[in-house]
Write a protein that holds these residues in place. Sequence first.
Motif, short mmCIF file in Angstrom:
data_model
loop_
_atom_site.label_atom_id
_atom_site.label_comp_id
_atom_site.label_asym_id
_atom_site.label_seq_id
_atom_site.Cartn_x
_atom_site.Cartn_y
_atom_site.Cartn_z
N ARG A 190 61.42 71.72 58.14
CA ARG A 190 62.37 70.89 57.38
C ARG A 190 63.59 71.67 56.90
N HIS A 248 69.82 69.09 61.71
CA HIS A 248 69.72 68.13 60.61
C HIS A 248 68.31 67.55 60.70
N PRO A 249 67.29 68.31 60.27
CA PRO A 249 65.91 67.83 60.45
C PRO A 249 65.60 66.54 59.71
N SER A 250 66.31 66.26 58.64
CA SER A 250 66.01 65.08 57.83
C SER A 250 67.14 64.05 57.82
N SER A 283 66.88 72.85 53.07
CA SER A 283 66.50 71.51 53.53
C SER A 283 67.68 70.61 53.85
N ALA A 284 68.83 70.83 53.23
CA ALA A 284 69.99 69.98 53.49
C ALA A 284 71.28 70.79 53.58
N GLU A 309 67.10 73.63 57.69
CA GLU A 309 68.14 73.66 58.71
C GLU A 309 68.27 75.06 59.30
N ARG A 347 62.66 64.80 67.29
CA ARG A 347 62.07 63.49 67.01
C ARG A 347 60.66 63.50 67.59
N ARG A 351 68.14 67.63 66.19
CA ARG A 351 66.91 67.48 65.44
C ARG A 351 65.81 67.08 66.40
#
Length: 163
Positions: free
Chosen positions: A22, A91-93, A54-55, A24, A127, A125
Amino acid sequence: MQIALSSTVRKKICSELALSGRRETGGLLLAEQLDDQGRFRVVDVTVDPSGGESAYFERRPELHAQALEAFFEKNGNEFGRFNYLGEWHSHPSFPVDPSITDIRTMQAMVEDVGNIDFSVLMIVRLRMFVMLQVGTYLFMRGQHPQRVEMIDDPMPRSKRRFI
């Protein structure tokens, strides 16, 4: 502009995304220019193993300078054919669209007179843990970012005909 992503690079990116979870991650896009019509093949990427949260991701240039120099040397310092194409990060989230920070950072790079005329940003990312989702954007001096076509490189390296 059209950019091909080699299966080797795709696998490397997927592996790095799995490792970072999670958080980046990202680095440089190193490419071969295939012709004068704006066709490129991403042949390698660098990875910053600890530049993200994370972001948020920030590439640390000092970690990538050696990899960039090695890439140039490996390809005979043929800068017109093999060169830096841009940046990539995950951008995992979030969707694979550039954030306001991404846009400002990339636009500042190309607006810096004397630096580079254009740069590509590839946001990725995973999926379902295995499928790579990609958003690719072109940044040019004095223009708004535009989406770029990213294709899989269908030809194995041993069978490529260089232009």
